[in-house]
Design a protein around this motif. Structure first.
Motif, PDB file in Angstrom:
ATOM      1  N   ASN A   1       0.815  -1.213   0.000  1.00 41.87           N
ATOM      2  CA  ASN A   1       0.000   0.000   0.000  1.00 41.87           C
ATOM      3  C   ASN A   1       0.850   1.264   0.000  1.00 41.87           C
ATOM      4  OD1 ASN A   1      -2.366  -1.495   0.046  1.00 41.87           O
ATOM      5  ND2 ASN A   1      -2.533  -1.468   2.276  1.00 41.87           N
TER       6      ASN A   1
ATOM      7  N   ARG B   1      -0.685  -9.334  -6.928  1.00 46.26           N
ATOM      8  CA  ARG B   1      -0.968  -7.896  -6.909  1.00 46.26           C
ATOM      9  C   ARG B   1       0.312  -7.062  -6.998  1.00 46.26           C
ATOM     10  NH1 ARG B   1      -3.137  -6.116  -2.334  1.00 46.26           N
ATOM     11  NH2 ARG B   1      -2.880  -8.026  -1.125  1.00 46.26           N
TER      12      ARG B   1
ATOM     13  N   ALA C   1       0.987  -4.329  -9.830  1.00 52.18           N
ATOM     14  CA  ALA C   1       1.369  -2.964  -9.467  1.00 52.18           C
ATOM     15  C   ALA C   1       2.512  -2.431 -10.307  1.00 52.18           C
ATOM     16  CB  ALA C   1       1.740  -2.898  -7.986  1.00 52.18           C
TER      17      ALA C   1
ATOM     18  N   GLN D   1      -8.515  -8.000 -10.117  1.00 53.18           N
ATOM     19  CA  GLN D   1      -7.606  -6.874 -10.328  1.00 53.18           C
ATOM     20  C   GLN D   1      -6.829  -7.037 -11.625  1.00 53.18           C
ATOM     21  OE1 GLN D   1      -5.157  -5.572  -7.099  1.00 53.18           O
ATOM     22  NE2 GLN D   1      -6.761  -5.817  -5.580  1.00 53.18           N
TER      23      GLN D   1
ATOM     24  N   ALA E   1      -7.597  -1.639 -18.342  1.00 54.70           N
ATOM     25  CA  ALA E   1      -7.047  -0.287 -18.212  1.00 54.70           C
ATOM     26  C   ALA E   1      -6.019   0.001 -19.300  1.00 54.70           C
ATOM     27  CB  ALA E   1      -6.415  -0.113 -16.835  1.00 54.70           C
TER      28      ALA E   1
ATOM     29  N   HIS F   1     -11.852   4.053 -13.792  1.00 53.21           N
ATOM     30  CA  HIS F   1     -11.228   3.083 -12.893  1.00 53.21           C
ATOM     31  C   HIS F   1      -9.722   3.064 -13.092  1.00 53.21           C
ATOM     32  CE1 HIS F   1     -10.039  -0.773 -11.140  1.00 53.21           C
ATOM     33  NE2 HIS F   1     -11.118  -0.676 -10.382  1.00 53.21           N
ATOM     34  N   ALA F   2      -9.298   3.109 -14.347  1.00 53.83           N
ATOM     35  CA  ALA F   2      -7.860   3.114 -14.638  1.00 53.83           C
ATOM     36  C   ALA F   2      -7.181   4.338 -14.067  1.00 53.83           C
ATOM     37  CB  ALA F   2      -7.631   3.036 -16.148  1.00 53.83           C
ATOM     38  N   ALA F   3      -7.924   5.438 -13.961  1.00 50.88           N
ATOM     39  CA  ALA F   3      -7.373   6.682 -13.420  1.00 50.88           C
ATOM     40  C   ALA F   3      -7.460   6.743 -11.900  1.00 50.88           C
ATOM     41  CB  ALA F   3      -8.095   7.876 -14.029  1.00 50.88           C
ATOM     42  N   GLY F   4      -7.935   5.669 -11.292  1.00 56.00           N
ATOM     43  CA  GLY F   4      -8.033   5.632  -9.839  1.00 56.00           C
ATOM     44  C   GLY F   4      -9.314   6.207  -9.288  1.00 56.00           C
ATOM     45  N   GLN F   5     -10.248   6.579 -10.170  1.00 54.25           N
ATOM     46  CA  GLN F   5     -11.523   7.151  -9.737  1.00 54.25           C
ATOM     47  C   GLN F   5     -12.559   6.024  -9.660  1.00 54.25           C
ATOM     48  OE1 GLN F   5     -12.486  10.882 -11.863  1.00 54.25           O
ATOM     49  NE2 GLN F   5     -10.397  10.834 -12.662  1.00 54.25           N
ATOM     50  N   VAL F   6     -12.383   5.169  -8.665  1.00 54.54           N
ATOM     51  CA  VAL F   6     -13.165   3.936  -8.594  1.00 54.54           C
ATOM     52  C   VAL F   6     -14.639   4.225  -8.314  1.00 54.54           C
ATOM     53  CG1 VAL F   6     -13.381   1.699  -7.455  1.00 54.54           C
ATOM     54  CG2 VAL F   6     -11.120   2.715  -7.808  1.00 54.54           C
TER      55      VAL F   6
ATOM     56  N   ASP G   1     -14.830  -2.247   1.948  1.00 51.74           N
ATOM     57  CA  ASP G   1     -14.560  -0.942   1.338  1.00 51.74           C
ATOM     58  C   ASP G   1     -15.886  -0.193   1.153  1.00 51.74           C
ATOM     59  OD1 ASP G   1     -14.176   1.053  -0.899  1.00 51.74           O
ATOM     60  OD2 ASP G   1     -12.131   0.285  -0.770  1.00 51.74           O
TER      61      ASP G   1
END
Length: 308
Positions: free
Chosen positions: A148, A178, A182, A212, A219, A250-255, A292
């Motif tokens: 993380n 993962r 990453a 993932q 992505a 999602h790919a931009a981190g805006q889940v 989450d």
């Protein structure tokens, strides 16, 4: 490529080259958290070249219960002299000293067999109040925290070590995959997951890693956000544009935003493209921890739409 397993480079957070400038931080202060084993060595020292890698391996196998600092006495003569004045016998090398709670608690000199190194590391861990039996749960927690925090190689090193100890540990396999995701090594991640023992292949950490991986592959093919937003603004019933926009978000981190677009698509046409919106929502939910907030809120909203 991220190298994993016994031939991987030492984890940077576990094994460090230390100098006079960072001795206090990386040895004395750090030993208040976990024991730190200090290897005093020199490039010209033959036994040092034998002992060093063996000690690194023993520390790595401890799964984060102990750390190691390597000090080149030729490059840090003032530090070595100061420590010698305080009572550490550094007249010959290699000299290995264990620090716990800021103080030296044990030491040995010269090259020793691997079995003695393992026993020394175990003794030091116990002196620090740690679990010398391996502490797999603690190691997995440490690896997750490293991942993380972006210390991917360190996390991968620990996950690989846990798998060596417990070949049916689904959390470790999922974490290792993962780590590969990453750093963009998607084929390597797939190879890790395909190598999971059959008896744990359906466990949650494995399914989450597969989810993932699927999202990461999507992505790689996602379009520019601005173009997709423009296409949707031009026609709010352009379901493909909305679906693609969700992928790009999602790919931009805006889940959460991605989930909202998929929920909107499901609301407009739940059967579009064989139920692609719901399927994609489940993929996103599977990739996230079950507690989450995005998952909890998303599942609740999806259920309300299904049973409306």
């Amino acid at each position: 490529m991220l190298e994993l397993g016994q031939n991987a480079a030492p984890a940077a957070d576990l094994i460090k080259d230390v100098t006079e400038a960072n001795f206090m931080a990386d040895v004395v202060d750090a030993s208040n958290e976990v024991p730190v084993i200090v290897d005093f060595w020199a490039p010209w020292c033959g036994p040092c070249k034998t002992l060093g890698p063996m000690l690194e391996e023993a520390v790595t196998k401890a799964n984060g219960a102990v750390k190691m600092a390597k000090i080149d006495v030729d490059q840090n003569q003032q530090l070595a002299a100061a420590l010698a004045q305080q009572g550490l016998p550094l007249q010959s090398i290699p000299t290995v000293v264990a620090f716990v709670k800021g103080r030296p608690v044990d030491m040995f000199q010269g090259a020793v067999p691997a079995s003695e190194l393992d026993a020394f590391v175990k003794k030091v861990i116990e002196a620090g109040g740690g679990d010398a039996s391996g502490g797999l749960d603690g190691a997995l927690e440490a690896a997750e925290e490293m991942l993380n925090d972006g210390a991917v190689e360190d996390a991968a090193q620990i996950y690989a070590a846990v798998i060596e100890e417990d070949s049916n540990n689904a959390i470790a396999y999922g974490g290792l995959a993962r780590c590969q995701i990453a750093v963009g090594e998607l084929d390597q991640a797939e190879a890790v997951l395909n190598g999971v023992p059959a008896e744990i292949s359906s466990e949650a950490p494995i399914e989450a890693a597969f989810a993932q991986l699927e999202l990461a592959r999507q992505a790689a093919n996602s379009g520019p956000l601005d173009e997709l937003k423009a296409a949707l603004a031009a026609d709010e019933n352009n379901h493909q544009a909305r679906f693609d926009l969700a992928g790009a978000l999602h790919a931009a981190g805006q889940v959460e935003e991605a989930v909202n677009e998929l929920l909107e698509l499901f609301k407009r046409d739940r059967e579009w493209n064989d139920g692609a919106a719901k399927q994609q929502l489940f993929t996103i939910f599977d990739a996230l921890p079950g507690n989450d907030p995005v998952v909890l809120n998303g599942r609740r909203k999806l259920s309300s739409l299904i049973f409306a």
